[in-house]
Design an enzyme around this catalytic site. Structure first.
Site, PDB file in Angstrom:
ATOM      1  N   GLN A  95       0.973  -1.158   0.207  1.00  0.00           N
ATOM      2  CA  GLN A  95      -0.100  -0.009  -0.203  1.00  0.00           C
ATOM      3  C   GLN A  95       1.084   1.111  -0.040  1.00  0.00           C
ATOM      4  O   GLN A  95       1.746   1.516   0.188  1.00  0.00           O
ATOM      5  CB  GLN A  95      -1.155  -0.212   1.658  1.00  0.00           C
ATOM      6  CG  GLN A  95      -0.543  -0.391   2.346  1.00  0.00           C
ATOM      7  CD  GLN A  95      -1.246  -0.430   3.734  1.00  0.00           C
ATOM      8  OE1 GLN A  95      -1.076   0.698   4.319  1.00  0.00           O
ATOM      9  NE2 GLN A  95      -1.561  -1.922   4.182  1.00  0.00           N
ATOM     10  N   HIS A  97       0.136   5.852   0.715  1.00  0.00           N
ATOM     11  CA  HIS A  97      -0.752   6.508   1.320  1.00  0.00           C
ATOM     12  C   HIS A  97      -0.136   8.416   0.577  1.00  0.00           C
ATOM     13  O   HIS A  97       0.520   8.236   0.001  1.00  0.00           O
ATOM     14  CB  HIS A  97      -0.482   6.794   2.631  1.00  0.00           C
ATOM     15  CG  HIS A  97      -0.427   5.816   3.513  1.00  0.00           C
ATOM     16  ND1 HIS A  97      -2.162   5.037   3.768  1.00  0.00           N
ATOM     17  CD2 HIS A  97       0.091   5.260   5.052  1.00  0.00           C
ATOM     18  CE1 HIS A  97      -1.516   4.004   4.256  1.00  0.00           C
ATOM     19  NE2 HIS A  97      -0.052   3.770   4.566  1.00  0.00           N
ATOM     20  N   GLU A 132       3.364   8.298   8.446  1.00  0.00           N
ATOM     21  CA  GLU A 132       3.762   7.337   9.603  1.00  0.00           C
ATOM     22  C   GLU A 132       4.957   6.901   9.860  1.00  0.00           C
ATOM     23  O   GLU A 132       5.916   6.552   9.337  1.00  0.00           O
ATOM     24  CB  GLU A 132       2.555   5.841   9.623  1.00  0.00           C
ATOM     25  CG  GLU A 132       2.964   5.351   8.080  1.00  0.00           C
ATOM     26  CD  GLU A 132       1.522   4.085   8.308  1.00  0.00           C
ATOM     27  OE1 GLU A 132       0.373   4.357   7.925  1.00  0.00           O
ATOM     28  OE2 GLU A 132       2.040   2.998   7.707  1.00  0.00           O
ATOM     29  N   HIS A 258       4.701   0.229   0.443  1.00  0.00           N
ATOM     30  CA  HIS A 258       4.773  -0.809   1.714  1.00  0.00           C
ATOM     31  C   HIS A 258       4.256  -1.601   2.181  1.00  0.00           C
ATOM     32  O   HIS A 258       2.870  -1.483   1.703  1.00  0.00           O
ATOM     33  CB  HIS A 258       5.778  -0.216   3.400  1.00  0.00           C
ATOM     34  CG  HIS A 258       4.386   1.160   3.065  1.00  0.00           C
ATOM     35  ND1 HIS A 258       3.679   1.890   2.920  1.00  0.00           N
ATOM     36  CD2 HIS A 258       3.372   0.647   4.253  1.00  0.00           C
ATOM     37  CE1 HIS A 258       3.033   2.111   3.502  1.00  0.00           C
ATOM     38  NE2 HIS A 258       2.667   1.538   4.665  1.00  0.00           N
ATOM     39  N   ARG A 277      -4.281   0.684  -2.282  1.00  0.00           N
ATOM     40  CA  ARG A 277      -3.585  -0.920  -2.057  1.00  0.00           C
ATOM     41  C   ARG A 277      -2.881  -1.608  -3.236  1.00  0.00           C
ATOM     42  O   ARG A 277      -3.722  -0.708  -4.402  1.00  0.00           O
ATOM     43  CB  ARG A 277      -4.383  -1.588  -1.542  1.00  0.00           C
ATOM     44  CG  ARG A 277      -5.095  -1.688  -0.045  1.00  0.00           C
ATOM     45  CD  ARG A 277      -5.622  -2.651   0.282  1.00  0.00           C
ATOM     46  NE  ARG A 277      -6.901  -2.420   1.055  1.00  0.00           N
ATOM     47  CZ  ARG A 277      -7.333  -1.313   2.269  1.00  0.00           C
ATOM     48  NH1 ARG A 277      -7.505  -0.886   0.903  1.00  0.00           N
ATOM     49  NH2 ARG A 277      -7.430  -1.681   3.671  1.00  0.00           N
TER      50      ARG A 277
END
Length: 392
Positions: A95, A97, A132, A258, A277
């Site tokens: 996935q 972001h 993140e 990742h 995804r």
């Protein structure tokens, strides 16, 4: 005021039946997988305060006091980060972001088109980015970003498979921008065959104990068993394979492709649910949106080591939304006051948090919310993980 939190566990199929139950003092192994423990004010599953209010509702009712003026000015009336414990017994999806601009544009487009938020084909759930940080509690394995192109070419060519020639040619000629879309666009039959032969050949190298790329090949064979015909298996050969020791961390910026493979960690992220995804999943894959957000730059991903900062070992990140500190408490009380709001998680021992209204004891697996600027001293012996904002 320091508020103890009651936080929700998310039960995804890839989760561990032992790590989070043991942290929470519950029977282990549990009957079903415990994948994530969420601590924060994300509207999908906010933590609950002792008076029964949800943390997001409490913040909405009094944002200036709970978040502080600087956080409200920068992020609005929302807690901009989410703290999690993540425990993976099986791989998560491949996935990426979006950036903030991509998230806002994608969210606005789907809102205008009337796509329901719970529609499985919905791509952008909110208008926020989702960088993140993952800090390993146990040995933690992950695919993270694209390895150097020369390395990927060698990794693919070593398998000596005619079926891989188009991918190798695309990678050599046009780089990752050419090779990744070419794989994702393969027809079902060709894709299934390619994944089968790649997995078989990778398994042969593993069985022969050939050390070069052995972890990459081992995981490719393992992933193909779980996701037959999934192009993510071949893409994994072009990704960096990270193996974090406890205490090491990795930062995942927007666009980074990742997949977490195995292990347990503390994760802090911008408070968003935007996940695009690219494989290793049975869920919806929006290829056009994924290709648009992917960062195709290649190279090694740096492992983050902490620096000594106020309160403990701080993991520096290049975003304002969050910061993570590992706090080792002894029996002497020390200050943990910050300008911004804090979420504190106790993972070892017994932490006593002292504020102007009295003391709150956090046992292993328990967490608390401290409003912005509220004076707090802490003593142990205990280990705390502190999430707060990174505004200076």
């Amino acid at each position: 005021m320091i508020w103890q939190l009651t936080s929700a566990v998310r039960h995804y199929p890839w989760g561990s039946r032992t790590v989070i139950p043991e942290l929470l003092g519950r029977p282990s192994p549990a009957e079903r997988p415990h994948a994530e423990l969420w601590m924060g004010a994300h509207p999908d599953q906010p933590s609950i305060l002792a008076d029964g209010r949800a943390l997001d509702a409490a913040i909405t009712a009094d944002p200036e006091r709970l978040l502080g003026p600087a956080v409200v000015e920068r992020f609005g009336t929302r807690l901009p980060f989410l703290l999690k414990v993540l425990a993976a017994d099986a791989p998560l999806s491949l996935q990426a972001h979006p950036t903030m601009a991509q998230a806002r544009a994608g969210f606005a487009a789907e809102e205008a088109a009337g796509v329901p938020k719970d529609d499985p084909t919905r791509t952008f759930k909110d208008p926020w980015h989702k960088p993140e940080l993952l800090l390993a509690l146990t040995t933690f394995e992950a695919l993270c970003g694209f390895r150097p192109v020369e390395e990927s070419l060698h990794c693919l060519a070593k398998l000596q498979l005619p079926d891989l020639k188009p991918t190798i040619a695309a990678l050599a000629r046009g780089g990752l921008q050419a090779a990744i879309p070419q794989l994702l666009a393969l027809s079902g039959k060709r894709r299934t065959h390619l994944v089968e032969v790649v997995a078989e050949r990778a398994a042969e190298f593993v069985a022969a104990h050939d050390p070069e790329f052995i972890n990459t090949y081992r995981w490719a064979a393992t992933l193909a068993e779980k996701y037959p015909g999934d192009p993510g298996v071949v893409i994994s050969l072009m990704c960096n394979h990270l193996k974090l020791a406890p205490g090491e961390a990795v930062f995942l910026p927007a666009g980074n492709l990742h997949a977490y493979l195995s292990g347990a960690g503390v994760e802090v992220m911008a408070s968003s649910d935007n996940v695009l995804r690219g494989g290793l999943t049975d869920k919806h894959v929006d290829l056009a949106a994924l290709i648009e957000v992917l960062d195709f730059s290649d190279g090694k991903v740096p492992v983050l080591h902490p620096v000594l900062g106020p309160g403990g070992l701080r993991y520096p990140v290049p975003v304002d939304d969050f910061e993570l500190t590992r706090v080792q408490l002894d029996e002497q009380a020390g200050p943990l006051t910050t300008r911004g709001p804090q979420v504190l998680l106790c993972t070892e021992g017994r932490a006593v948090l002292a504020g102007i209204d009295g003391e709150l004891v956090l046992k292993r697996g328990e967490s608390a919310f401290v409003p912005a600027g509220v004076p707090v001293d802490a003593r142990g012996p205990a280990v705390l993980y502190r999430a707060t904002t990174n505004l200076r």
